[in-house]
Design a protein around this motif. Structure first.
Motif, PDB file in Angstrom:
ATOM      1  N   THR A 108      80.130   0.707  -7.877  1.00  0.00           N
ATOM      2  CA  THR A 108      80.630   1.326  -9.104  1.00  0.00           C
ATOM      3  C   THR A 108      80.299   2.818  -9.148  1.00  0.00           C
ATOM      4  OG1 THR A 108      78.631   0.571 -10.268  1.00  0.00           O
ATOM      5  CG2 THR A 108      80.592  -0.792 -10.459  1.00  0.00           C
ATOM      6  N   SER A 112      83.209   5.683  -9.710  1.00  0.00           N
ATOM      7  CA  SER A 112      83.168   6.464 -10.948  1.00  0.00           C
ATOM      8  C   SER A 112      82.946   7.946 -10.694  1.00  0.00           C
ATOM      9  CB  SER A 112      82.052   5.933 -11.863  1.00  0.00           C
ATOM     10  OG  SER A 112      80.778   6.100 -11.258  1.00  0.00           O
ATOM     11  N   ARG A 113      83.016   8.352  -9.466  1.00  0.00           N
ATOM     12  CA  ARG A 113      82.761   9.758  -9.130  1.00  0.00           C
ATOM     13  C   ARG A 113      83.911  10.640  -9.620  1.00  0.00           C
ATOM     14  NH1 ARG A 113      79.194  11.555  -5.406  1.00  0.00           N
ATOM     15  NH2 ARG A 113      79.029   9.458  -4.533  1.00  0.00           N
ATOM     16  N   GLU A 150      91.004   4.142 -13.787  1.00  0.00           N
ATOM     17  CA  GLU A 150      90.001   4.199 -14.857  1.00  0.00           C
ATOM     18  C   GLU A 150      89.062   3.002 -14.906  1.00  0.00           C
ATOM     19  OE1 GLU A 150      93.499   1.996 -16.547  1.00  0.00           O
ATOM     20  OE2 GLU A 150      93.182   3.709 -15.234  1.00  0.00           O
ATOM     21  N   PRO A 153      85.176   3.794 -13.536  1.00  0.00           N
ATOM     22  CA  PRO A 153      84.163   4.313 -14.458  1.00  0.00           C
ATOM     23  C   PRO A 153      83.788   3.332 -15.565  1.00  0.00           C
ATOM     24  CG  PRO A 153      85.842   5.955 -14.039  1.00  0.00           C
ATOM     25  CD  PRO A 153      86.331   4.687 -13.418  1.00  0.00           C
ATOM     26  N   ARG A 171      77.483   9.696 -15.094  1.00  0.00           N
ATOM     27  CA  ARG A 171      78.566   9.891 -14.131  1.00  0.00           C
ATOM     28  C   ARG A 171      79.866   9.246 -14.632  1.00  0.00           C
ATOM     29  NH1 ARG A 171      78.589  10.276  -8.272  1.00  0.00           N
ATOM     30  NH2 ARG A 171      76.330  10.073  -8.319  1.00  0.00           N
ATOM     31  N   ALA A 172      79.751   7.996 -15.116  1.00  0.00           N
ATOM     32  CA  ALA A 172      80.929   7.293 -15.611  1.00  0.00           C
ATOM     33  C   ALA A 172      81.493   7.956 -16.860  1.00  0.00           C
ATOM     34  CB  ALA A 172      80.576   5.833 -15.903  1.00  0.00           C
ATOM     35  N   ALA A 175      83.432  11.079 -15.953  1.00  0.00           N
ATOM     36  CA  ALA A 175      84.738  10.779 -15.367  1.00  0.00           C
ATOM     37  C   ALA A 175      85.766  10.464 -16.442  1.00  0.00           C
ATOM     38  CB  ALA A 175      84.611   9.603 -14.394  1.00  0.00           C
TER      39      ALA A 175
END
Length: 309
Positions: A108, A112-113, A150, A153, A171-172, A175
């Motif tokens: 994940t 999610s980057r 989507e 994330p 991070r998520a 994004a």
């Protein structure tokens, strides 16, 4: 089965081997003494039943192997071995129900980057959704659903909430909070360009018949989001990626964003507001369902640990 490779300094060789020997779900233990160059140490490999992998990894991490060397896992599609079959039979639990938390976090985190690839996919998906709206084409909208990235994330956010990983949550969140507005701005510019060229003749979007489901928010909007989120998280946990396609087609996240943009460009603010609400309901519902599924897995594992299986 999973293939485990451990790189560890010589003084951790025996503790690592003890971890592998103590787990009945492990087979084919091999030691290459002094084989590792950077970081220096031994290479130790084994094949592990998926249902035993999380416990093995946790015990290896308790030895700080990940700091002095490395721990890697990769799936094995075909294993012809009586020892491996026996390891799967005696391992506690079922492979399909096993959660390898480090694997899930790693997967994940990558999905999610916030990078150029993620943004381009999201922009393309929103543009497809906008084209689907202005042409009243449900097929094009479905294409936008499949292209949209989507879910990565959203799944990462669910994992972060359950595992309390603040860095993964940031991070998520980045994004989603940066990606969607940027994609909607790009879509708005493109839509205004289409209107200036005379390709779009819409005066209102409320009269569309094939894609009007996108902005019609109701109880089932949340129900579908919850079911899709649960199915998506189950597919990640069990490594059954085929189910994700159904998840992408079920939820109106990217289509809602595209619809909101088109509605705003023609001044239909009520529909634009409903579309944004639809987007929010889906984002929250998918995340909540992912958290619930992971919480159930976590509680089940804790109960097994207390009862001894």
């Amino acid at each position: 089965m999973l293939h485990l490779r451990v790189i560890a300094p010589a003084d951790l060789r025996d503790p690592v081997l003890n971890v592998l020997r103590d787990e009945p779900g492990v087979a084919h233990v091999v030691v290459h003494t002094g084989a590792a160059i950077d970081p220096a140490g031994d290479e130790i490999t084994a094949d592990i039943a998926r249902e035993a992998a999380n416990d093995v990894v946790e015990r290896l991490k308790s030895l700080d192997v990940q700091h002095f060397g490395a721990i890697t896992l990769e799936p094995l599609d075909t294993v012809l071995s009586s020892a491996a079959h026996h390891a799967e039979d005696v391992a506690d639990g079922d492979a399909a129900d096993a959660v390898i938390w480090d694997e899930l976090i790693s997967r994940t985190r990558e999905e999610s980057r916030l990078n150029a690839t993620f943004l381009m996919f999201l922009c393309i998906a929103c543009l497809l959704a906008a084209v689907g709206v202005v042409t009243d084409s449900a097929v094009t909208v479905v294409g936008a659903m499949v292209v949209g990235p989507e879910f990565g994330p959203l799944a990462a956010l669910a994992v972060a909430l359950v595992q309390r990983k603040l860095s993964l949550a940031r991070r998520a969140g980045a994004a989603l909070l940066i990606g969607f507005p940027l994609a909607m701005i790009v879509t708005a510019i493109a839509t205004l360009g289409f209107e200036a060229l005379g390709w779009v003749q819409l005066s209102t979007v409320s009269e569309l018949t094939q894609v009007d489901f996108i902005f019609q928010v109701g109880p089932f909007s949340l129900v579908v989001a919850l079911l899709a989120g649960a199915a998506g998280m189950l597919s990640l946990v069990s490594s059954k990626s085929a189910a994700l396609v159904g998840v992408f087609i079920s939820v109106t996240t990217v289509p809602a964003a595209g619809f909101a943009v088109v509605a705003a460009t023609v001044g239909d603010w009520a529909v634009a507001g409903n579309s944004v609400l639809q987007l929010a309901v889906n984002l929250v519902g998918i995340t909540a369902a992912g958290v619930l599924v992971l919480a159930v897995y976590r509680r089940t594992r804790a109960r097994r640990a207390v009862t001894g299986g």
